[in-house]
Write an enzyme that holds these catalytic residues in place. Structure first.
Site, PDB file in Angstrom:
ATOM      1  N   ARG A  65      26.489 -45.402 -23.636  1.00 26.11           N
ATOM      2  CA  ARG A  65      26.268 -46.682 -22.947  1.00 26.11           C
ATOM      3  C   ARG A  65      25.165 -47.488 -23.623  1.00 26.11           C
ATOM      4  NH1 ARG A  65      22.877 -46.367 -17.551  1.00 26.11           N
ATOM      5  NH2 ARG A  65      21.298 -46.237 -19.160  1.00 26.11           N
ATOM      6  N   TYR A 108      26.516 -18.692 -20.079  1.00 23.99           N
ATOM      7  CA  TYR A 108      25.555 -19.401 -20.934  1.00 23.99           C
ATOM      8  C   TYR A 108      26.184 -19.712 -22.295  1.00 23.99           C
ATOM      9  CZ  TYR A 108      21.063 -20.354 -23.304  1.00 23.99           C
ATOM     10  OH  TYR A 108      20.024 -20.922 -23.993  1.00 23.99           O
TER      11      TYR A 108
HETATM   12  P1  NAD Z   1      13.334 -23.621 -19.184  1.00 22.56           P
HETATM   13  O1  NAD Z   1      14.101 -22.878 -18.159  1.00 22.56           O
HETATM   14  O2  NAD Z   1      11.871 -23.468 -19.205  1.00 22.56           O
HETATM   15  O3  NAD Z   1      13.672 -25.170 -19.112  1.00 22.56           O
HETATM   16  C1  NAD Z   1      14.934 -25.668 -18.783  1.00 22.56           C
HETATM   17  C2  NAD Z   1      14.720 -26.758 -17.725  1.00 22.56           C
HETATM   18  O4  NAD Z   1      15.989 -27.317 -17.356  1.00 22.56           O
HETATM   19  C3  NAD Z   1      14.070 -26.256 -16.440  1.00 22.56           C
HETATM   20  O5  NAD Z   1      12.939 -27.035 -16.150  1.00 22.56           O
HETATM   21  C4  NAD Z   1      15.152 -26.420 -15.381  1.00 22.56           C
HETATM   22  O6  NAD Z   1      14.620 -26.678 -14.093  1.00 22.56           O
HETATM   23  C5  NAD Z   1      15.955 -27.569 -15.941  1.00 22.56           C
HETATM   24  N1  NAD Z   1      17.331 -27.640 -15.472  1.00 22.56           N
HETATM   25  C6  NAD Z   1      18.264 -26.648 -15.444  1.00 22.56           C
HETATM   26  N2  NAD Z   1      19.415 -27.117 -14.941  1.00 22.56           N
HETATM   27  C7  NAD Z   1      19.218 -28.441 -14.656  1.00 22.56           C
HETATM   28  C8  NAD Z   1      20.033 -29.465 -14.113  1.00 22.56           C
HETATM   29  N3  NAD Z   1      21.291 -29.244 -13.772  1.00 22.56           N
HETATM   30  N4  NAD Z   1      19.488 -30.693 -13.968  1.00 22.56           N
HETATM   31  C9  NAD Z   1      18.213 -30.934 -14.317  1.00 22.56           C
HETATM   32  N5  NAD Z   1      17.390 -30.006 -14.835  1.00 22.56           N
HETATM   33  C10 NAD Z   1      17.900 -28.778 -14.993  1.00 22.56           C
HETATM   34  O7  NAD Z   1      13.957 -23.203 -20.597  1.00 22.56           O
HETATM   35  P2  NAD Z   1      13.507 -23.583 -22.094  1.00 22.56           P
HETATM   36  O8  NAD Z   1      13.224 -22.317 -22.781  1.00 22.56           O
HETATM   37  O9  NAD Z   1      12.500 -24.667 -22.088  1.00 22.56           O
HETATM   38  O10 NAD Z   1      14.874 -24.140 -22.682  1.00 22.56           O
HETATM   39  C11 NAD Z   1      15.094 -25.508 -22.964  1.00 22.56           C
HETATM   40  C12 NAD Z   1      16.437 -25.663 -23.670  1.00 22.56           C
HETATM   41  O11 NAD Z   1      16.416 -24.952 -24.912  1.00 22.56           O
HETATM   42  C13 NAD Z   1      17.603 -25.094 -22.864  1.00 22.56           C
HETATM   43  O12 NAD Z   1      18.729 -25.926 -23.020  1.00 22.56           O
HETATM   44  C14 NAD Z   1      17.857 -23.744 -23.515  1.00 22.56           C
HETATM   45  O13 NAD Z   1      19.195 -23.337 -23.374  1.00 22.56           O
HETATM   46  C15 NAD Z   1      17.499 -24.037 -24.977  1.00 22.56           C
HETATM   47  N6  NAD Z   1      17.107 -22.795 -25.678  1.00 22.56           N
HETATM   48  C16 NAD Z   1      15.885 -22.225 -25.453  1.00 22.56           C
HETATM   49  C17 NAD Z   1      15.556 -21.051 -26.122  1.00 22.56           C
HETATM   50  C18 NAD Z   1      14.215 -20.380 -25.952  1.00 22.56           C
HETATM   51  O14 NAD Z   1      14.003 -19.311 -26.542  1.00 22.56           O
HETATM   52  N7  NAD Z   1      13.274 -20.930 -25.208  1.00 22.56           N
HETATM   53  C19 NAD Z   1      16.469 -20.457 -27.001  1.00 22.56           C
HETATM   54  C20 NAD Z   1      17.714 -21.073 -27.171  1.00 22.56           C
HETATM   55  C21 NAD Z   1      18.014 -22.248 -26.527  1.00 22.56           C
END
Ligand code: NAD
Ligand code: UDP
Length: 311
Positions: A106, A145
């Site tokens: 958008r 996941y």
């Molecule tokens: P985290 O759980 O600390 O943060 C993810 C955030 O997303 C949380 O604050 C949660 O409340 C929010 N969230 C989840 N579902 C939601 C929704 N439907 N609407 C709004 N908010 C929502 O995890 P992170 O480690 O900070 O991960 C961040 C991103 O990086 C994620 O997408 C994760 O899959 C990806 N990732 C992280 C790692 C890692 O090692 N930290 C590794 C691979 C991928």
């Protein structure tokens, strides 16, 4: 133009918001707080260029204003959390990703979607290079996941190919640092929590499975660089220094308390046996590689957990 960050109150999201503000941008953070916490953003609450909205990205969102860059991080991210919330995990990777891509379309904005090394499943190729298609169990307990992220990648490529949206896909490998949730079950906070309480370190399986750990400031730097590149296919971001979980437990003991006992517990289903990113592509395209070594990153993280007031 404002940046939109989904998952802003999470671990990586909160550091990303901080970095974007430091770079002079305005930021709107979205989060439904399912695993994130307002505490992670408390220090930004009065920042003149930051605003926060409690919102579930799987729900429709009419936002006033126009965004220049969308960052989609919202997802359940730790195995403990996504196993407890499989439907929400699938929804945030599918409907949530589509909603964020739609905002980018958008607004003619750029959009970066965070994917994961879990796209490689229990990999048969080592280290994992982006061209490897992976070995994912599509109906196993972790599939909520893995498949949500694989779908997110496919949808992102479709938005690029069909609508010409300027997309990026980051395949993030294990990342750690301050503001991880102490009880989210991932191995870094789990071991640090156990060590701080003088309890045994719980190794799942025999500890021969491998991981590599990237400090969060390096990860955020990689994401920022990727978001200004024209690469549309996935790029691995992670630390290539690989160690077994048993070796990792030994590092924690050396850092915290050499006398800490280790106990062995059953290995969770489909727990990947080996994982290490091949970061040749990130080095070549982004001039990026991690700078912070494991011990320095762990020290920062321990300091954070020690200072944490009870939630
Ligand atoms: P985290 O759980 O600390 O943060 C993810 C955030 O997303 C949380 O604050 C949660 O409340 C929010 N969230 C989840 N579902 C939601 C929704 N439907 N609407 C709004 N908010 C929502 O995890 P992170 O480690 O900070 O991960 C961040 C991103 O990086 C994620 O997408 C994760 O899959 C990806 N990732 C992280 C790692 C890692 O090692 N930290 C590794 C691979 C991928
Ligand atoms: N792990 C462990 N003890 C714990 C938590 C995790 O041995 O208390 C192991 C887990 O089985 C996996 C590795 O550590 O092999 C990394 O797990 P984490 O949950 O951090 O993330 P994953 O890489 O599996 O997504």
């Amino acid at each position: 133009m404002e940046h939109l960050v989904s998952g802003a109150a999470g671990f990586i999201g909160s550091h990303l918001c901080e970095r974007l503000l430091a770079d002079g941008h305005s930021v709107l953070g979205l989060d439904n707080l399912i695993t994130g916490s307002r505490r992670n953003l408390a220090h930004l609450a009065n920042h003149s260029r930051f605003r926060f909205m409690e919102h579930d990205v799987t729900q429709p969102l009419e936002l006033a204003g126009r965004f220049g860059q969308v960052w989609h991080l919202a997802s359940l991210a730790s195995p403990k959390e996504y196993l407890a919330h499989p439907i929400e995990t699938l929804e945030s990777g599918s409907t949530g990703t589509r909603n964020m891509l739609e905002i980018a379309r958008r607004d003619e904005a750029r959009v970066l979607v965070t994917s994961t090394s879990e796209c490689y499943g229990d990999p048969l190729q080592h280290p994992q290079v982006e061209t490897y298609w992976g070995n994912v169990n599509p109906v196993g307990v972790r599939s909520c996941y893995d498949e949500s992220k694989r779908y997110a990648e496919a949808m992102t490529m479709a938005y690029h190919r069909y609508y010409g949206v300027r997309t990026n896909i980051a395949r993030i490998f294990n990342t750690f640092g301050p503001r991880m949730a102490l009880k989210d079950g991932r191995v870094v906070p789990a071991f640090l929590d156990q060590a701080l309480q003088g309890q045994p370190l719980t190794i799942f399986g025999d500890g021969t499975q491998t991981r590599s750990f990237c400090y969060v400031s390096d990860m955020v730097d990689g994401l920022v660089r990727l978001a200004s590149s024209e690469e549309r296919l996935p790029v691995n971001l992670g630390n290539p220094v690989e160690l077994t979980i048993l070796e990792f437990a030994e590092r924690i003991r050396r850092l915290m308390d050499a006398e800490l006992p280790i106990v062995f517990e059953p290995l969770p289903q489909d727990d990947p046996q080996k994982r290490r990113p091949d970061i040749t592509k990130a080095k070549r395209l982004l001039g990026w590689e991690p700078k912070v070594n494991l011990e320095d990153g762990l020290r920062e993280t321990v300091e954070y957990f020690r200072a944490l007031a009870p939630a």
